[in-house]
Design a protein around this motif. Structure first.
Motif, PDB file in Angstrom:
ATOM      1  N   SER A   1       0.812  -1.209   0.000  1.00 12.11           N
ATOM      2  CA  SER A   1       0.000   0.000   0.000  1.00 12.11           C
ATOM      3  C   SER A   1       0.850   1.265   0.000  1.00 12.11           C
ATOM      4  O   SER A   1       2.022   1.263   0.365  1.00 12.11           O
ATOM      5  N   THR A   2       0.206   2.360  -0.429  1.00 12.70           N
ATOM      6  CA  THR A   2       0.807   3.699  -0.423  1.00 12.70           C
ATOM      7  C   THR A   2       2.121   3.710  -1.191  1.00 12.70           C
ATOM      8  O   THR A   2       3.177   4.085  -0.688  1.00 12.70           O
TER       9      THR A   2
ATOM     10  N   ASP B   1      -4.342   2.739  -1.917  1.00 14.91           N
ATOM     11  CA  ASP B   1      -3.624   3.975  -2.240  1.00 14.91           C
ATOM     12  C   ASP B   1      -2.501   3.731  -3.249  1.00 14.91           C
ATOM     13  O   ASP B   1      -1.344   4.046  -3.017  1.00 14.91           O
TER      14      ASP B   1
ATOM     15  N   GLN C   1      -8.929   3.160  -2.760  1.00 12.46           N
ATOM     16  CA  GLN C   1      -8.164   4.228  -3.402  1.00 12.46           C
ATOM     17  C   GLN C   1      -7.291   3.702  -4.542  1.00 12.46           C
ATOM     18  O   GLN C   1      -6.081   3.911  -4.581  1.00 12.46           O
ATOM     19  N   ASN C   2      -7.933   2.992  -5.480  1.00  9.68           N
ATOM     20  CA  ASN C   2      -7.266   2.553  -6.696  1.00  9.68           C
ATOM     21  C   ASN C   2      -8.193   2.830  -7.874  1.00  9.68           C
ATOM     22  O   ASN C   2      -9.124   3.637  -7.775  1.00  9.68           O
TER      23      ASN C   2
END
Length: 995
Positions: free
Chosen positions: A374-375, A399, A423-424
């Motif tokens: 992630s991120t 993310d 968040q993709n």
């Protein structure tokens, strides 16, 4: 001559017959003497009834059968092992009279005081284990008399002072195992330790050591285990000489302030299977030479400042099972070879700058259990092989910039327990069966482009799913009736989609649900009255749909609901008057519907503002003047109207007042009589000391004077006392309801504090009680509580003014975190505090933090990974209570983490948890998130304006940790051990300053 020969023969015959008797008699004397020594030792032990019941006078002739005792062929005691017997008290120097001891272990008990240095007299001693107790003082012994010593284990005690330089090659030439970790040793690591060339195990972790790691440790060529990190704060870098330890198997130098690059020399450690360098300040790129560590199984380099790409040489790490590189500055693509590491189980690369696609064959080894990328800046599609082998449990990829569909294989991945893909740019439908997988507990798919339906399932009788977030996608169709199969559901967010049809009545089967959001859809029909069966619901948002009909009055049966939004629908009829009785309901929005009639002028309705009722053309809100009916127009008129109806004649009021005064006088007189009967005579009190005291009961009672009061609270009154020897103490006199001996809160505090010895936890010195009152005697903390200091402009010290500057606040945060980390991870049994707040963090004369007040503490059953415990009622302090605790009464160690996050917010902002934000119901967490959008870069917006010259990176890091701690979902919060590591990482050199 013949006469002499005859006498000599006679003497020899007599000697032959008498010798066995003589030897037996000697053995008997030796047995009795050893029994006497052991029984003398036992007299200083506590809690011995079960553990040492065989140690009795009547059994002195067979001590070799006693529990924990082993003897040689001459019936001499050679081994005394009473480890993990749950004993307390102290070990007296009498033990040194067992001069034939070879093995001595008292580990895993609660012994305190000074361990007798006379132990050096037992020259035959080879094995000495005193770990996991509460011994204090120093270890500056004359080790030169222990030439046979091979093992010295003093881990997890309260020893202090410098590390004993007397432990050297000359003094203990045969030493193989040395563990001095988990204490309070300070100063440097003595270079003479590098001469212990027989050493195979060395641990100095978890102390307060400073200076450089000596290069001389590179001479310990027989060393297999080396642990130096955790709470130590070293200067400089990892010594390249460590690379000479060719037999090293385990190297752990995590969380101890190391700087500089990782030395290439570590690549020489061909036998190393574990390398932990996490939570330091290491920089530079990864040395390709690390790929030569052909036995490496676990590599953790997380939470550093490392840069660059992952070297291709890492493809040679065929034994690797764990690779942690998260929270660094790595960039470039994730190398394809990572997918082909045959034994890889855990891969965590989150919060870096990796780009490109995820390796297409990742998971193909059939061993992958946890993946967190992630991120980052990853693109492309998810590999179809992620759950090959059905072992994948955790998949976290939020993310990023990921595209395409979810692989169909995820719908059959029965091992999955947590998946976070929010968040993709993912699209397509959710694979069939995916949302009903048997082990799934958390699903986050929000803020993507998923289409299709929320599929029905008839094959699942129940589900472990607790959190399902599908917000802001393009899902359509009806909400399935099988939604009721989620019996453990706590969070359900379906908002921001295109769902149609009615809300299924099966929604009422979600008995454990806390938050339900179906807003911004196209749902129609009525609000099912079955929603009232969701008795744990605190948040309900059905706004921006096409709902019609009335609000079911049964909704008032949800006694802890505090947010209700039904705005922007087609609801009609009158608002149920029952809603006014919902005392927990602090926010409600009925706007833009077709409600009619008058809003009831009672209960909670009086607290909702006018915007809650806008857009209802025929709805009257008389007490807000939103109506033309001839009814009272203001709250004042309503109040005055009510007063007229309830007016009581003045003469009755006078009679009532006189009666009340008489009752008060009688009560006061009875209280005085009771107090006199109780008295303060020392003989009526029982004193239980938890360590050696230089004062007695009479001295403690002398402190109980009004002029000595330093604090008052719900638990009672706190007095300051000065003992005859000058020692300062704090005495907590428990209030009414806290005086009985079976009081659970008191019992918890005594059991918890009485046996704890930790630098950052306040010491309980003694417990004093009689039939009416209980007194707890603590060490005195001159600077009071953190809450008192942080929420007042200044505090007094040495007759001067001391402001709580940033560096002091950060120090306090780290120290308090270490205290809580000890309770959660290292204490036995593990402990949940349950009332973590700034007022329960006390400050010594040099502003050292000490966690205090364990009146609500609970033992954590089943260890850190054990199930949450369900409490009978909410306990704790308003503003600090974690959401899941307040709404479900379930508590675990993550509830303490939330409360500590609030304390961090206080340290950053200088504001109180509640009451400083100008809006009803808003607390420090909500305010800080709103002001910063939960972004650490915006910390300047909430920073205490009294602070000057604050290093920006430090403030960002502490705020980042605080935000992590106060996540709504407990599973998303870090552990206290991780909090300590992240806060220690906050101290960065060469950072620019705020203000």
């Amino acid at each position: 001559m013949a006469f002499c020969e005859t006498n000599l023969l006679s003497f020899a015959l007599v000697f032959m017959f008498l010798t066995p008797t003589f030897v037996a008699s000697s053995h008997n004397l030796s047995q009795r003497r050893q029994a006497s020594i052991l029984l003398s030792l036992k007299q200083n032990f506590q809690d011995v009834e079960r553990s040492l019941s065989s140690w009795k006078d009547s059994n002195s002739m067979s001590i070799c059968t006693w529990t924990g005792i082993e003897c040689d062929e001459n019936q001499l005691v050679t081994s005394l092992d009473i480890s993990n017997f749950n004993l307390s008290g102290f070990v007296s120097p009498e033990i040194t009279k067992l001069h034939t001891l070879v093995n001595l272990s008292v580990s895993g008990n609660s012994f305190s005081g000074i361990f007798p240095s006379e132990i050096i007299k037992i020259s035959s001693l080879r094995y000495l284990n005193i770990s996991s107790n509460m011994f204090n003082g120093t270890l500056n012994w004359d080790f030169s008399q222990l030439k046979e010593l091979q093992v010295l284990d003093a881990y997890d005690n309260a020893f202090s002072g410098p590390l004993p330089s007397g432990i050297n090659k000359t003094a203990v030439p045969k030493l193989k195992h040395l563990d001095l970790g988990g204490n309070y040793f300070s100063g440097i690591i003595p270079p003479v330790f590098g001469g212990l060339n027989q050493l195979e195990f060395l641990s100095l972790a978890g102390n307060d050591l400073r200076g450089f790691i000596p290069a001389e440790l590179g001479n310990l060529t027989n060393l297999k285990w080396l642990r130096l990190g955790y709470f130590n704060q070293f200067d400089g870098a990892v010594p390249p000489e460590i690379g000479k330890l060719s037999n090293l198997v385990h190297l752990d130098i995590g969380s101890c302030g190391l700087k500089g690059p990782i030395p290439r020399d570590l690549g020489n450690l061909k036998k190393l299977d574990t390398l932990f360098l996490q939570a330091n300040q290491l920089n530079g790129s990864l040395p390709p030479e690390l790929g030569n560590m052909s036995s490496l199984a676990s590599l953790d380099l997380s939470i550093n400042n490392l840069t660059g790409a992952v070297p291709s040489e890492f493809s040679q790490l065929k034994e690797l099972t764990l690779l942690n590189l998260f929270i660094n500055n790595f960039h470039g693509v994730i190398p394809e070879f990572i997918a082909y590491l045959p034994k890889l189980q855990v891969l965590k690369l989150w919060r870096n700058r990796f780009s490109g696609s995820i390796p297409s064959e990742l998971g193909g080894n059939g061993k992958l259990i946890e993946l967190d990328l992630s991120t980052n800046k990853l693109t492309g599609e998810l590999p179809g092989s992620l759950c090959f082998g059905n072992r994948l449990q955790i998949l976290i990829l939020f993310d990023n910039f990921l595209l395409g569909n979810l692989p169909d294989g995820l719908g059959k991945c029965k091992s999955l327990s947590r998946i976070r893909l929010g968040q993709n740019y993912l699209s397509g439908s959710i694979p069939e069966g995916f949302l009903y997988l048997p082990e799934l507990s958390l699903v986050e798919l929000q803020n993507n482009y998923f289409t299709g339906k929320f599929q029905e399932s008839r094959n699942v009788s129940s589900s472990k799913l607790e959190v399902l977030i599908l917000s802001n996608n393009h899902l359509s169709g009806s909400i399935p009736n099988s939604i009721g199969k989620y019996s453990g559901m706590k969070i359900l967010f379906l908002d921001g989609n295109h769902f149609t049809g009615a809300i299924p009545s099966e929604i009422g089967e979600l008995e454990n649900i806390i938050k339900l959001d179906m807003s911004r859809n196209n749902l129609s029909g009525t609000i099912p009255q079955e929603v009232s069966d969701c008795s744990s619901l605190t948040f309900l948002d059905l706004s921006k749909n096409q709902l019609e009909g009335p609000i079911p009055p049964e909704i008032s049966q949800i006694h802890i609901l505090n947010y209700l939004n039904v705005s922007c629908n087609h609801l009609n009829q009158s608002l149920p008057k029952e809603i006014g009785s919902m005392k927990s309901l602090t926010s409600a929005d009925f706007s833009f519907n077709n409600f009619t009639g008058s809003v009831p002028a009672n209960g909670q309705f009086l607290f909702f503002n006018s915007t809650s009722f806008l857009g209802n053309p025929t709805l009257c809100v008389p007490y807000l003047s939103i109506c033309n009916n001839s009814v009272p127009a203001t709250i004042d008129e309503l109040h005055s109207s009510g007063e007229r109806k309830s007016r009581v004649p003045a003469k009755y009021k006078l009679v009532f007042a006189l009666a009340l005064l008489i009752c008060s006088l009688i009560f006061a007189i009875l209280a005085m009589i009771k107090t006199r009967k109780t008295g303060k005579h020392p003989k009526s009190w029982k004193l239980t000391a938890f360590q050696k005291l230089e004062f007695g009961t009479e001295d403690i009672l002398e402190s109980l004077k009004d002029e000595n009061i330093i604090g008052r609270g719900g638990a009672g009154v706190v007095y300051k006392g000065i003992m005859p020897n000058g020692e300062q103490i704090a005495v907590k006199k428990l209030g009414i309801g806290k005086g009985s001996h079976d009081d659970s809160g008191l019992s918890a505090e005594i059991q918890t504090l009485g046996k704890i010895r930790h630098r950052y936890i306040v010491r309980l010195l003694a417990f004093c009680s009689n039939k009416e009152t209980n007194l707890l005697v603590y060490e005195y903390m001159p600077n009071g509580s953190l809450g008192e200091v942080i929420h007042h402009r200044e505090c007094e010290k040495n007759n001067g003014t001391v402001h709580l500057k940033w560096d002091v606040r950060l120090k306090i945060a780290i120290e308090a975190a270490k205290g809580l980390s000890y309770l959660h991870h290292d204490c036995s049994p593990l402990i949940i505090h349950r009332d973590v707040k700034s007022n329960n963090i006390l400050l010594s004369s040099d502003f050292e933090a000490h966690v205090a007040d364990f009146g609500l503490a609970k033992f954590l059953q089943g260890g850190v990974n054990g199930a949450s415990e369900c409490m009978s009622a909410i306990a704790g302090s308003y503003g600090y209570i974690a959401p899941e605790y307040a709404y479900t009464l379930k508590v675990d160690e993550k509830s303490d983490v939330y409360s500590f996050g609030v304390v961090l917010m206080e340290l950053i902002t200088g504001k109180k948890p509640v009451g400083d934000f100008g809006e009803d119901g808003m607390d420090i967490v909500q305010w800080a998130k709103r002001e910063t959008n939960a972004r650490k870069e915006c910390v300047v917006k909430v920073l205490d304006n009294r602070l000057k010259n604050v290093p920006f990176n430090e403030a960002m890091q502490v705020f980042f940790v605080a935000i992590l701690c106060v996540q709504d979902q407990s599973v998303e919060r870090p552990t206290m051990r991780e909090v300590v590591q992240m806060l220690a990482q906050a101290k960065q050199p060469n950072t620019f300053q705020l203000h």
